[in-house]
Design a protein around this motif. Structure first.
Motif, PDB file in Angstrom:
ATOM      1  N   THR A 127       0.814  -1.214   0.000  1.00  0.00           N
ATOM      2  CA  THR A 127       0.000   0.000   0.000  1.00  0.00           C
ATOM      3  C   THR A 127       0.850   1.268   0.000  1.00  0.00           C
ATOM      4  O   THR A 127       1.773   1.405   0.803  1.00  0.00           O
ATOM      5  N   ASP A 130      -3.675   4.858   2.253  1.00  0.00           N
ATOM      6  CA  ASP A 130      -5.086   4.493   2.350  1.00  0.00           C
ATOM      7  C   ASP A 130      -5.936   5.561   1.667  1.00  0.00           C
ATOM      8  O   ASP A 130      -5.580   6.740   1.662  1.00  0.00           O
ATOM      9  N   THR A 228      -7.259   1.003  -0.786  1.00  0.00           N
ATOM     10  CA  THR A 228      -5.845   1.371  -0.774  1.00  0.00           C
ATOM     11  C   THR A 228      -5.420   1.842  -2.154  1.00  0.00           C
ATOM     12  O   THR A 228      -5.972   1.408  -3.165  1.00  0.00           O
ATOM     13  N   ASN A 230      -2.290   1.698  -4.562  1.00  0.00           N
ATOM     14  CA  ASN A 230      -1.073   0.904  -4.727  1.00  0.00           C
ATOM     15  C   ASN A 230      -0.417   1.228  -6.054  1.00  0.00           C
ATOM     16  O   ASN A 230      -0.942   2.004  -6.847  1.00  0.00           O
TER      17      ASN A 230
END
Length: 282
Positions: A127, A130, A228, A230
Motif C-alpha cells: 500500500t 489508504d 488502498t 497501490n
C-alpha cells in the motif's frame, strides 16, 4: 578443383556454423527471457513510469512547458534516485495503464486502487496510502449512509471499470450505476443533473468540489469504506522487482516521504488539510 570430399567438408562446416548460430540465438533469447524487470532497469539506468497528463493532484503535465508534476511524479523521482537510475515518464491513461504494464511499455504505475479483476493480470505492490471512498452529492441531496444510496431511485455516476465502479456496484446493488468512459464524464453527468451522486475517492472528490462548488457536497457515507492506493507492476515468475518496489514504498511511508508528496500535491491545487473530510486519513 573442389572434390566431393571437399564439398562435404564445406557443407559440414556450414551446418556446424548454422547450428552454433541457432544455439547462440536460443541462448540469447533464453537469457533475455530470464532477465527480470529490476535487472533491466538497473542495467539500462532507466525506470519507466506511467502518468496521466490530466490527473492532478496525482500526476499532470504542464502544456506550456511539457514538465510533469504531481504526487506520484515526486514519489517516482525519489524511487529512481534511490535506485541511481533516470526516471522516464510515459504518458498513459488510467484505463490503459494495465495494458501498458502487460505490453512492457512501462515498469510501474502508481495510483492504482486494488480490484480483483486487475489482480488477475498484474501484480500489486504494498500500500502506498489508504484512500476513503466518498460521493459528491448533488445540491440538496445529503445521504449519510450507503444504505440511503442503495435505492432504485438513486443514480450514481462512475468511470467504467474503475475502483469507483466496483465499490459502488458492490455497496449499492439496488441503485442505478451509470457508467462513463472517464472520470471527467462522470463528473459532468453530476454537474448537468443527470445523476444524484458521483462515486469517487476523496482526493478527486474534494478537488472537484473546490474547483466547482456547484457540483454539490463531498459526503463520506457511513460506514466509511476504505480502499488502498497501490502501484502495479508486470506479473513475472521472478518477483524481485515487485518485492523491491514494495519494500521501498514501506520504507518511504515510514520516513514520511509519501505523506509529504501528497500534502505538497494538494497545496498545488489549493487544498489544505482543512479541506479533508472528517474521519478521512491517508
Amino acid at each position: 578443383m573442389t572434390t566431393r570430399r571437399d564439398l562435404a567438408g564445406l557443407l559440414g562446416a556450414g551446418a556446424v556454423a548454422a547450428t552454433a548460430l541457432t544455439l547462440a540465438s536460443k541462448e540469447a533469447s533464453a537469457q533475455a527471457a530470464t532477465t527480470n524487470t529490476l535487472e533491466r532497469i538497473l542495467s539500462s539506468k532507466k525506470l519507466r513510469m506511467g502518468a496521466v497528463a490530466a490527473g492532478q493532484p496525482w500526476t499532470f503535465k504542464d502544456r506550456a512547458t511539457g514538465k510533469w508534476g504531481g504526487q506520484f511524479v515526486d514519489i517516482g523521482t525519489a524511487l529512481a534516485a534511490d535506485m541511481d537510475v533516470q526516471l522516464e515518464i510515459v504518458e498513459t491513461t488510467w484505463g490503459n495503464a494495465v495494458l501498458d504494464i502487460q505490453s512492457d511499455k512501462i515498469d510501474i504505475m502508481f495510483g492504482m486502487n486494488l480490484t480483483p479483476k486487475r489482480a488477475l493480470v498484474v501484480d500489486y505492490t504494498s500500500t502506498v496510502y489508504d484512500s476513503a471512498l466518498v460521493v459528491i452529492a448533488r445540491p440538496g441531496f445529503e445521504p449519510k449512509t450507503w444504505a440511503e444510496l442503495n435505492d432504485p431511485k438513486i443514480k450514481i455516476s462512475v468511470d467504467v471499470g474503475s475502483a469507483h465502479d466496483h465499490v459502488a456496484a458492490r455497496l449499492c446493488p439496488k441503485a442505478q450505476i451509470v457508467r462513463f468512459k472517464s472520470l471527467e464524464e462522470a463528473t459532468l453527468a453530476l454537474r448537468s443533473g443527470r445523476v444524484d451522486a458521483q462515486s469517487i475517492f476523496w482526493m478527486g472528490g474534494v478537488r472537484a468540489v473546490k474547483r466547482d462548488p456547484g457540483l454539490g457536497k463531498v459526503v463520506v457515507p457511513q460506514p466509511m469504506f476504505g480502499s488502498t492506493s497501490n502501484a502495479i507492476v508486470r506479473r513475472e515468475t521472478d518477483k524481485t522487482w515487485r518485492d523491491f518496489a514494495s519494500a521501498w514504498i514501506t520504507y518511504s511511508r515510514g520516513l514520511g516521504l509519501i505523506r509529504e508528496a501528497v500534502v505538497n500535491s494538494l497545496a498545488q491545487v489549493d487544498l489544505t488539510m482543512d479541506d479533508i473530510p472528517p474521519g478521512v486519513t491517508f
